[in-house]
Motif scaffolding. Structure first.
Motif, PDB file in Angstrom:
ATOM      1  N   THR A   1       1.492  -1.275   0.030  1.00 31.13           N
ATOM      2  CA  THR A   1       0.259  -0.225   0.229  1.00 31.13           C
ATOM      3  C   THR A   1       0.892   0.911   0.215  1.00 31.13           C
ATOM      4  N   ILE A   2       1.981   1.507   1.019  1.00 30.28           N
ATOM      5  CA  ILE A   2       3.121   2.591   0.611  1.00 30.28           C
ATOM      6  C   ILE A   2       3.342   3.087  -0.292  1.00 30.28           C
ATOM      7  N   ARG A   3       4.280   1.706  -1.400  1.00 29.82           N
ATOM      8  CA  ARG A   3       4.606   1.778  -2.055  1.00 29.82           C
ATOM      9  C   ARG A   3       3.517   2.340  -3.503  1.00 29.82           C
ATOM     10  N   THR A   4       2.199   1.787  -3.171  1.00 30.62           N
ATOM     11  CA  THR A   4       1.443   2.308  -4.287  1.00 30.62           C
ATOM     12  C   THR A   4       1.103   4.030  -4.179  1.00 30.62           C
ATOM     13  N   LEU A   5       0.876   4.026  -3.206  1.00 29.00           N
ATOM     14  CA  LEU A   5       0.588   5.137  -2.374  1.00 29.00           C
ATOM     15  C   LEU A   5       2.080   6.567  -3.049  1.00 29.00           C
ATOM     16  N   PHE A   6       2.650   5.973  -2.633  1.00 27.48           N
ATOM     17  CA  PHE A   6       3.963   7.184  -3.255  1.00 27.48           C
ATOM     18  C   PHE A   6       3.685   6.746  -4.942  1.00 27.48           C
ATOM     19  N   VAL A  63      -8.808  11.681  -0.802  1.00 27.37           N
ATOM     20  CA  VAL A  63      -8.904  10.613  -2.113  1.00 27.37           C
ATOM     21  C   VAL A  63      -9.198  10.518  -2.970  1.00 27.37           C
ATOM     22  N   ILE A  64     -10.652  10.637  -2.955  1.00 27.66           N
ATOM     23  CA  ILE A  64     -11.937  10.407  -4.625  1.00 27.66           C
ATOM     24  C   ILE A  64     -11.453  11.453  -5.357  1.00 27.66           C
ATOM     25  N   GLU A  65     -10.638  13.261  -4.698  1.00 35.62           N
ATOM     26  CA  GLU A  65     -11.004  14.113  -5.424  1.00 35.62           C
ATOM     27  C   GLU A  65      -9.752  13.633  -6.200  1.00 35.62           C
ATOM     28  N   ILE A  66      -8.292  13.787  -5.410  1.00 32.17           N
ATOM     29  CA  ILE A  66      -7.253  12.983  -6.241  1.00 32.17           C
ATOM     30  C   ILE A  66      -7.655  11.660  -7.545  1.00 32.17           C
ATOM     31  N   ARG A  67      -8.158  11.354  -6.734  1.00 30.38           N
ATOM     32  CA  ARG A  67      -8.727   9.692  -7.697  1.00 30.38           C
ATOM     33  C   ARG A  67      -9.378   9.934  -9.355  1.00 30.38           C
ATOM     34  N   ASP A  68     -10.314  11.228  -9.025  1.00 35.69           N
ATOM     35  CA  ASP A  68     -10.588  11.517  -9.944  1.00 35.69           C
ATOM     36  C   ASP A  68      -9.754  12.528 -10.981  1.00 35.69           C
ATOM     37  N   GLU A  69      -8.810  13.698 -10.466  1.00 31.58           N
ATOM     38  CA  GLU A  69      -8.138  14.253 -11.103  1.00 31.58           C
ATOM     39  C   GLU A  69      -7.446  13.341 -11.847  1.00 31.58           C
ATOM     40  N   MET A  70      -6.998  11.950 -11.334  1.00 32.67           N
ATOM     41  CA  MET A  70      -6.448  11.741 -12.299  1.00 32.67           C
ATOM     42  C   MET A  70      -6.451  11.225 -12.915  1.00 32.67           C
TER      43      MET A  70
END
Length: 117
Positions: free
Chosen positions: A48-53, A86-93
């Motif tokens: 999870t840490i690696r994915t988030l980074f 996090v949802i906002e970040i996902r949507d931005e991506m």
């Protein structure tokens, strides 16, 4: 499990794992011989840490998101606003990905047109 095994199972370098531990993202127990011993949940935590980074999350945000991703589930009161961010970040991506797809399609069309001339 020791750090080498955790590294093999997650693909994270021992140096990265030590960094995760130093920053409080990951915990281990020190054995009498000085070796770090990680429990089985460390595999998912490191993944999870690696994915988030890899997604570009800064360490501070990773440290706040991580407790919301564990087997125990979200911590009451702590995760709601954070998960909305996090949802906002996902949507931005997603939006960036759509724009990249559109740009790629335009470039492909340009190349096809140029090759026909």
């Amino acid at each position: 499990m020791r750090i080498g095994e955790l590294s093999r199972q997650t693909g994270a370098s021992p140096r990265a794992i030590r960094y995760y531990e130093q920053t409080g993202l990951l915990q281990s127990e020190r054995q009498s011989n000085g070796y770090r011993e990680f429990d089985d949940t460390a595999i998912q935590t490191v993944t999870t840490i690696r994915t988030l980074f890899e997604l570009g999350f800064p360490s501070e945000l990773v440290s706040r998101v991580l407790p919301c991703t564990g087997e125990a589930g979200p911590i009451a009161g702590e995760c709601g606003a954070l998960m909305r961010r996090v949802i906002e970040i996902r949507d931005e991506m997603d939006e960036k990905a759509r724009r990249l797809d559109a740009t790629r399609d335009q470039l492909t069309q340009f190349l096809e047109t140029a090759n026909r001339r």
